[in-house]
Design a protein around this motif. Structure first.
Motif, PDB file in Angstrom:
ATOM      1  N   ASP A 662      26.269   6.941  29.120  1.00  0.00           N
ATOM      2  CA  ASP A 662      25.152   7.110  28.186  1.00  0.00           C
ATOM      3  C   ASP A 662      25.187   8.559  27.703  1.00  0.00           C
ATOM      4  O   ASP A 662      24.904   9.481  28.466  1.00  0.00           O
ATOM      5  CB  ASP A 662      23.829   6.795  28.868  1.00  0.00           C
ATOM      6  CG  ASP A 662      22.658   6.852  27.892  1.00  0.00           C
ATOM      7  OD1 ASP A 662      22.910   7.036  26.686  1.00  0.00           O
ATOM      8  OD2 ASP A 662      21.509   6.712  28.340  1.00  0.00           O
ATOM      9  N   ARG A 663      25.555   8.758  26.446  1.00  0.00           N
ATOM     10  CA  ARG A 663      25.719  10.120  25.923  1.00  0.00           C
ATOM     11  C   ARG A 663      24.383  10.834  25.792  1.00  0.00           C
ATOM     12  O   ARG A 663      24.324  12.053  25.931  1.00  0.00           O
ATOM     13  CB  ARG A 663      26.406  10.068  24.551  1.00  0.00           C
ATOM     14  CG  ARG A 663      27.854   9.621  24.596  1.00  0.00           C
ATOM     15  CD  ARG A 663      28.725  10.610  25.318  1.00  0.00           C
ATOM     16  NE  ARG A 663      30.109  10.174  25.405  1.00  0.00           N
ATOM     17  CZ  ARG A 663      31.043  10.801  26.088  1.00  0.00           C
ATOM     18  NH1 ARG A 663      30.732  11.890  26.760  1.00  0.00           N
ATOM     19  NH2 ARG A 663      32.273  10.341  26.134  1.00  0.00           N
ATOM     20  N   LYS A 664      23.312  10.100  25.517  1.00  0.00           N
ATOM     21  CA  LYS A 664      22.026  10.765  25.300  1.00  0.00           C
ATOM     22  C   LYS A 664      21.453  11.306  26.601  1.00  0.00           C
ATOM     23  O   LYS A 664      20.943  12.427  26.643  1.00  0.00           O
ATOM     24  CB  LYS A 664      21.049   9.799  24.630  1.00  0.00           C
ATOM     25  CG  LYS A 664      21.463   9.432  23.215  1.00  0.00           C
ATOM     26  CD  LYS A 664      20.423   8.575  22.530  1.00  0.00           C
ATOM     27  CE  LYS A 664      20.838   8.265  21.088  1.00  0.00           C
ATOM     28  NZ  LYS A 664      19.837   7.429  20.397  1.00  0.00           N
ATOM     29  N   SER A 665      21.543  10.510  27.659  1.00  0.00           N
ATOM     30  CA  SER A 665      21.069  11.006  28.957  1.00  0.00           C
ATOM     31  C   SER A 665      22.172  11.697  29.750  1.00  0.00           C
ATOM     32  O   SER A 665      21.907  12.213  30.838  1.00  0.00           O
ATOM     33  CB  SER A 665      20.502   9.851  29.777  1.00  0.00           C
ATOM     34  OG  SER A 665      21.511   8.897  30.041  1.00  0.00           O
ATOM     35  N   ARG A 666      23.417  11.695  29.206  1.00  0.00           N
ATOM     36  CA  ARG A 666      24.569  12.373  29.817  1.00  0.00           C
ATOM     37  C   ARG A 666      24.794  11.878  31.238  1.00  0.00           C
ATOM     38  O   ARG A 666      24.961  12.667  32.167  1.00  0.00           O
ATOM     39  CB  ARG A 666      24.359  13.885  29.796  1.00  0.00           C
ATOM     40  CG  ARG A 666      24.191  14.460  28.407  1.00  0.00           C
ATOM     41  CD  ARG A 666      23.633  15.857  28.437  1.00  0.00           C
ATOM     42  NE  ARG A 666      24.530  16.770  29.132  1.00  0.00           N
ATOM     43  CZ  ARG A 666      24.222  18.025  29.435  1.00  0.00           C
ATOM     44  NH1 ARG A 666      23.023  18.490  29.120  1.00  0.00           N
ATOM     45  NH2 ARG A 666      25.075  18.799  30.057  1.00  0.00           N
ATOM     46  N   THR A 667      24.805  10.559  31.388  1.00  0.00           N
ATOM     47  CA  THR A 667      24.973   9.966  32.704  1.00  0.00           C
ATOM     48  C   THR A 667      26.095   8.942  32.675  1.00  0.00           C
ATOM     49  O   THR A 667      26.436   8.379  31.628  1.00  0.00           O
ATOM     50  CB  THR A 667      23.682   9.263  33.171  1.00  0.00           C
ATOM     51  OG1 THR A 667      23.270   8.318  32.171  1.00  0.00           O
ATOM     52  CG2 THR A 667      22.581  10.272  33.416  1.00  0.00           C
ATOM     53  N   LEU A 668      26.656   8.703  33.841  1.00  0.00           N
ATOM     54  CA  LEU A 668      27.708   7.716  34.036  1.00  0.00           C
ATOM     55  C   LEU A 668      27.074   6.414  34.502  1.00  0.00           C
ATOM     56  O   LEU A 668      26.230   6.404  35.389  1.00  0.00           O
ATOM     57  CB  LEU A 668      28.716   8.225  35.075  1.00  0.00           C
ATOM     58  CG  LEU A 668      29.895   7.316  35.407  1.00  0.00           C
ATOM     59  CD1 LEU A 668      30.866   7.252  34.233  1.00  0.00           C
ATOM     60  CD2 LEU A 668      30.619   7.837  36.651  1.00  0.00           C
ATOM     61  N   LEU A 669      27.493   5.298  33.891  1.00  0.00           N
ATOM     62  CA  LEU A 669      26.913   3.996  34.232  1.00  0.00           C
ATOM     63  C   LEU A 669      27.795   3.173  35.153  1.00  0.00           C
ATOM     64  O   LEU A 669      27.290   2.422  35.976  1.00  0.00           O
ATOM     65  CB  LEU A 669      26.625   3.192  32.960  1.00  0.00           C
ATOM     66  CG  LEU A 669      25.679   3.832  31.941  1.00  0.00           C
ATOM     67  CD1 LEU A 669      25.374   2.845  30.835  1.00  0.00           C
ATOM     68  CD2 LEU A 669      24.405   4.306  32.602  1.00  0.00           C
ATOM     69  N   THR A 670      29.102   3.247  34.999  1.00  0.00           N
ATOM     70  CA  THR A 670      30.014   2.451  35.820  1.00  0.00           C
ATOM     71  C   THR A 670      31.043   3.372  36.469  1.00  0.00           C
ATOM     72  O   THR A 670      31.288   4.482  36.008  1.00  0.00           O
ATOM     73  CB  THR A 670      30.750   1.392  34.981  1.00  0.00           C
ATOM     74  OG1 THR A 670      31.610   2.058  34.047  1.00  0.00           O
ATOM     75  CG2 THR A 670      29.776   0.517  34.229  1.00  0.00           C
TER      76      THR A 670
END
Length: 764
Positions: A662-670
């Motif tokens: 998720d680029r907006k929250s700058r987080t990794l999902l998988t």
């Protein structure tokens, strides 16, 4: 069986059978697998290989990597030949035993004719017994035993009858059991030596071997990385959640694999005191004055300087620092993969609230960037065209004056005469070598498909559902693009600064169209209306604000990573997937065209959904078959395509990372899935938990190469997350008719066992 006795082999014949069987069992597979074979040189393959000076130098390095290769091959051949010689000797001895037992002839042993009288037989026996008796100097116990049996077979009536019937004076052979070991093992005078040998083997040698193996293996992880190095990675990544590329290089250079105290293969020389400071003065921004441990240790500074020199392509002393460079660079791919794994584990721990700080997506991406720049020997800001042989900064300077070529795909799509004009300063041999290497580089067709497997309607994403994104990778050679200007350029992974710019190019439009096709049922206006009415503020701004409030929460976006699986696709599966996508696309168009029609459009949609039930069942069966096939796979291959990397001292295979973020929250999902077997086509499944709140979310599916610069791609994945349906309280299958309750009551009264009451009712 109670009266049978096990005896040791007195004659030693059975022991030869045991040794012969054991040696054959070991020697045959050993010869097949370990006999040195000379590799056949493929002339066609040699012509396709790069002939640049750096690649020729690498071939020499690989040839000299095993200095004892010839001696090792000779030792293996000698050991195998000696083993076969021993096998032939034992076979001969065993055949002799069988011949002696099969050729028992008493007349031949006594050296008398078959017509000899009893007196002649007795005379011959006494004559030979004086020579073969064990008490005589010329005696032979074995020959005397055969002589006694021969005399007994010709003089004793019972023995003579047994010989005539069974060929043996002792009568028919009875089954006997023995231990295939010589009798001297249990002799009293040898007991001390035998017990000493047993104690040495089972109490000293075997425990020592197991202890040494355990001590060496317990220090390493499954990826050949020291556990202390992994612990250091966890510390620095947790300390620096937003890690820049140069900081990641510092941590990589501080790996304990480069410290002589932890790795005996590290070589420290007296000349390092002069050569390393001289090299540091040539390198800017090395940050050698850092005070953090172990970043300030001498081995870490030396490794960091060598890595910077490698990325800047600075020539080193071939007898000292060049050897250290080969040793350090050779270990970097394993270390980078371990660092990526550490970042992912910290992300999952942050989602579970076990660590306070969440590593950003830039941290794991900067760790991934280290792999291709180290393998190619280039900084990330350099042009990807420098991965081609013979090209230098001067050539690129003159090329950009005539035409600005940003990446390898643009250069491959140039017409032959145009590309030759840009490289007119090179010879024909160098130009052909460049195009040969460029033609073998990968061109990846990157597509995604999104679905919710566990739900009845796989195309609708509800809050909290497990979303499965199937990533399809199809590899082609870059030579398929030569002169073809119609193929659209692949969308590379954008930096954070580029994301803030307004989208308007064709690549983003194509990515949005692909994402819309991946999620067929899309009702942005449908879910926004009730939210607008519920809030009572009107307009579209409340919906946008709500989306902004829900997206930056990483715990709401993804709680955990379920699984990632991979499989090789077949033509039938590809056709089935394309059919499912086309049906989903038709359903998507029907839903959009009926967005404002009211109840009639909803009835049409329900009819369409019911008509697809059979297709969904077939799709589900195919999916289950695929999952069962994946479960049977015990491992995956690590062979794909050879990478052109003249500055990497080993043969390297093409590997890839794919993940969702998720680029907006700058987080990794998988979890980043490491694709190591992409030969032609591969399918990977990435799973993550959908957001908890309804809304439209935009995620990014990324593909990164661990071997080449400029090969990274990304696609936008738009999810229309709808509200999760309430648990069903009523269902048509649960409705019971008036006659069914009586029948059910009778069934409830029935027991698994027959009773008197039930018998009476049956008789009535």
């Amino acid at each position: 069986m109670a009266g049978q006795k096990f005896q040791y082999d007195e004659s030693g014949g059975t022991f030869y059978y045991f040794v012969l069987s054991f040696l054959a069992l070991v020697l045959i597979p050993t010869t097949i697998y370990y006999w040195p074979r000379k590799k056949k040189e493929d002339l066609g393959k040699q012509k396709d290989e790069c002939q640049c000076p750096d690649c020729l130098k690498k071939k020499i390095i690989l040839a000299n990597a095993e200095p004892y290769r010839t001696l090792k091959s000779l030792a293996i051949k000698l050991a195998i030949v000696l083993g076969w010689a021993l096998l032939l000797f034992l076979t001969y001895r065993v055949s002799q035993f069988d011949y002696e037992m099969a050729s028992f002839d008493p007349f031949e042993i006594l050296n008398v004719p078959p017509t000899a009288t009893q007196a002649e037989i007795k005379k011959a026996y006494y004559k030979l017994s004086k020579v073969l008796h064990p008490d005589k100097e010329t005696g032979d116990e074995k020959s005397f035993m055969m002589l006694s049996k021969a005399y007994q077979a010709l003089t004793d009536d019972v023995a003579k009858e047994n010989y005539e019937k069974y060929g043996n004076p002792d009568g028919p052979g009875a089954m006997s059991f023995g231990i295939a070991l010589p009798s001297w093992i249990v002799e009293k005078e040898n007991s001390v030596w035998v017990l000493g040998l047993y104690g040495l083997v089972f109490m000293v040698a075997m425990p020592s071997a197991v202890g040494v193996w355990w001590y060496r293996s317990i220090r390493f992880s499954g990826d050949k990385v020291l556990l202390d190095t992994t612990q250091m990675y966890f510390y620095f990544i947790h300390k620096t959640p937003h890690m820049l590329l140069k900081r990641a290089l510092m941590v990589l250079a501080a790996s304990l694999e480069f410290d002589k105290r932890h790795n005996s293969q590290v070589v420290e020389r007296q000349s390092d005191n002069d050569e390393v400071p001289a090299l540091i003065r040539q390198l800017p921004n090395l940050n050698e004055k850092c005070k953090e441990h172990p970043l300030c240790r001498m081995y870490s500074i030396k490794a960091r300087a060598i890595l910077h020199a490698h990325l800047s392509r600075i020539p080193l002393n071939p007898d000292t620092l060049e050897r250290d460079r080969q040793f350090i660079v050779k270990k970097c791919p394993y270390l980078v993969q371990e660092m990526v794994s550490c970042v992912h584990q910290l992300v999952m721990m942050a989602y579970a609230r076990r660590v306070p700080r969440l590593p950003s997506i830039e941290t794991i991406e900067n760790c991934m960037k280290m792999s291709p720049i180290i393998i190619q020997g280039l900084w990330e800001f350099k042009s990807p065209l420098l991965q081609l042989p013979h090209l230098t900064e001067d050539h690129l300077y003159f090329m950009n004056k005539k035409r600005h070529v940003k990446n390898l795909q643009q250069f491959a799509q140039l017409k032959p005469e145009e590309s030759r004009m840009l490289l007119k300063n090179l010879t024909d041999f160098e130009y052909e070598n460049i195009m040969r290497v460029l033609g073998k580089m990968p061109l990846i067709d990157f597509s995604i498909r999104c679905e919710v497997i566990d739900d009845e309607n796989t195309n609708v994403v509800t809050a909290g559902a497990i979303v499965t994104v199937t990533v399809t990778l199809e590899r082609k050679d870059m030579r398929t693009l030569f002169g073809d200007t119609k193929v659209p350029e692949k969308q590379g992974i954008k930096d954070e600064a580029n994301e803030e710019a307004a989208p308007g190019d064709e690549d983003e439009t194509a990515a949005a169209a692909a994402a819309a096709a991946a999620v067929p049922v899309k009702k942005a206006s449908a879910w926004a209306k009730p939210r607008k009415g519920g809030k009572g503020k009107g307009g579209k701004k409340p919906a946008n604000n709500q989306k902004k409030k829900t997206q930056p929460k990483p715990a709401a976006v993804a709680a955990t990573v379920s699984t990632t699986t991979t499989t090789n696709t077949t033509d039938e599966q590809t056709a089935a997937n394309s059919d499912a996508e086309s049906e989903a696309g038709e359903q998507h168009s029907d839903v959009e065209s009926a967005a404002g029609s009211g109840s009639e459009d909803e009835d049409k949609q329900n009819k369409n959904n019911s008509s697809l039930d059979d297709d969904d069942d077939e799709e589900w069966e195919r999916l289950q078959a695929k999952l069962n096939k994946r479960e049977r796979l015990e491992g995956k291959s690590r062979m794909s395509h050879t990478v052109h990397c003249p500055f990497f001292p080993e043969e390297k295979q093409e590997y890839w990372w794919t993940y969702i973020c998720d680029r907006k929250s700058r987080t990794l999902l998988t979890a980043p899935y490491h694709v190591t077997n992409l030969v032609e086509k591969e399918e990977i499944q990435l799973k993550f938990t959908a957001p908890r709140w309804p809304g439209v979310y935009t995620f990014t599916v990324c593909l990164r190469s661990d071997s080449y610069l400029g090969m990274d791609q990304q696609q936008e994945l738009k999810l229309d997350v709808q509200k999760a349906p309430a648990p069903p309280t009523d269902h048509p299958q649960w409705d019971l008719s008036e006659s069914e309750p009586e029948h059910n009551d009778q069934q409830e009264n029935l027991s698994d066992y027959t009773t008197d009451t039930s018998d009476e009712e049956d008789s009535d």
